[in-house]
Design an enzyme around this catalytic site. Sequence first.
Site, PDB file in Angstrom:
ATOM      1  N   LYS A  49       0.836  -1.207   0.000  1.00 41.65           N
ATOM      2  CA  LYS A  49       0.000   0.000   0.000  1.00 41.65           C
ATOM      3  C   LYS A  49       0.870   1.256   0.000  1.00 41.65           C
ATOM      4  CE  LYS A  49      -3.692  -2.614   2.093  1.00 41.65           C
ATOM      5  NZ  LYS A  49      -4.287  -3.162   3.310  1.00 41.65           N
ATOM      6  N   GLN A  93      -4.491  -2.123   9.457  1.00 42.87           N
ATOM      7  CA  GLN A  93      -4.268  -3.418   8.800  1.00 42.87           C
ATOM      8  C   GLN A  93      -4.846  -4.541   9.661  1.00 42.87           C
ATOM      9  OE1 GLN A  93      -2.930  -3.877   5.630  1.00 42.87           O
ATOM     10  NE2 GLN A  93      -3.667  -5.951   5.976  1.00 42.87           N
ATOM     11  N   ASP A 116     -11.144   2.341   3.755  1.00 40.61           N
ATOM     12  CA  ASP A 116     -11.433   0.919   3.555  1.00 40.61           C
ATOM     13  C   ASP A 116     -12.944   0.672   3.482  1.00 40.61           C
ATOM     14  OD1 ASP A 116      -9.306  -0.780   3.147  1.00 40.61           O
ATOM     15  OD2 ASP A 116      -8.788  -0.939   5.280  1.00 40.61           O
TER      16      ASP A 116
END
Length: 280
Positions: A49, A93, A116
């Site tokens: 990322k 994460q 997200d």
Amino acid sequence: MATRIDGKALAAKVKARAAAQAKDLPRRPGLAVILVGDDPASRVYVTGKEKDCAECGFLSFEHQLPAATTQRELLELISRLNRDTAVDGILVQLPLPGHLDEEQVLGAIDPEKDVDCFHPLNVGRLVIGNPAFLPCTPAGVMEMLREYGIEVAGKHCVVLGRSNIVGKPMGMLLLQQSGTVTTCHSKTPDLPAITRQADILVSAVGRVGLVTGDMVKEGAVVIDVAMNRNARGRLCGDVDMASVEPRASYITPVPGGVGPMTRAMLMENLLRAARRHQGM
Ligand code: NAP
């Protein structure tokens, strides 16, 4: 023989588009990535990322925390990042170490920075058809279908898997494009009878060889979201390529299919967040 959908090439195109559009912004988009613990797979995802951010000309701020980080410490960091004007997107994460309350952590992220699309508010917005962000993996699948001119309206779309991250939002996006959606899960009896009806079959289960040629209708579009390791330790999806590829019209490979698209759509969401924060 199916046409292979090239997720790698399309992801590069999506990232190039995001990079070009970001040039109009007064300030570069910034992504804060929080990694708790030292899980090697999570480390790889985080590095990927950060690499994507660099490729798009976006900033990334990594916060690597020890595995023993407390819930309070993590919530304090998120609260700080929520107030940080250089940060447009916050990504925690997953999975988090077992002692941390994932739901509370994800719910603490400012919905305007929830790139997200895991915050309940953003999930709700998605369900009512007014999304602030689109969940990255399902959005990546939709982008692939669009790019390859695959019509969803009126099609029978069968989704295998009902997780909050993939299966459920996938079904929602297909429904919003007027597909007729059937969602299957571990308690679904006679899976092949349902998958054989699919014009578009999306598999997001995580089981090597789950989808075989006899389960797929001739000419179906087959999207393999899963990322598994086979007996030889190689990355593969749920779909048995050898038997399914000759029957399908389009198919996504693993690797090189949905995976790169998920990462590219995160960059799209970060750009979207930065635009909103900068009043564009
Ligand atoms: P998950 O939370 O474990 O969900 C798996 C789903 O599959 C569950 O809903 C489960 O049903 C269902 N299932 C299990 N066995 C089944 C069977 N025999 N038939 C039909 N459904 C069955 O996994 P996830 O997070 O959604 O991820 C799914 C896969 O996608 C994994 O391989 C993951 O690595 C991959 N993934 C890839 C990307 C990407 O970018 N390509 C992103 C995210 C995830 P129940 O609900 O009844 O248990």
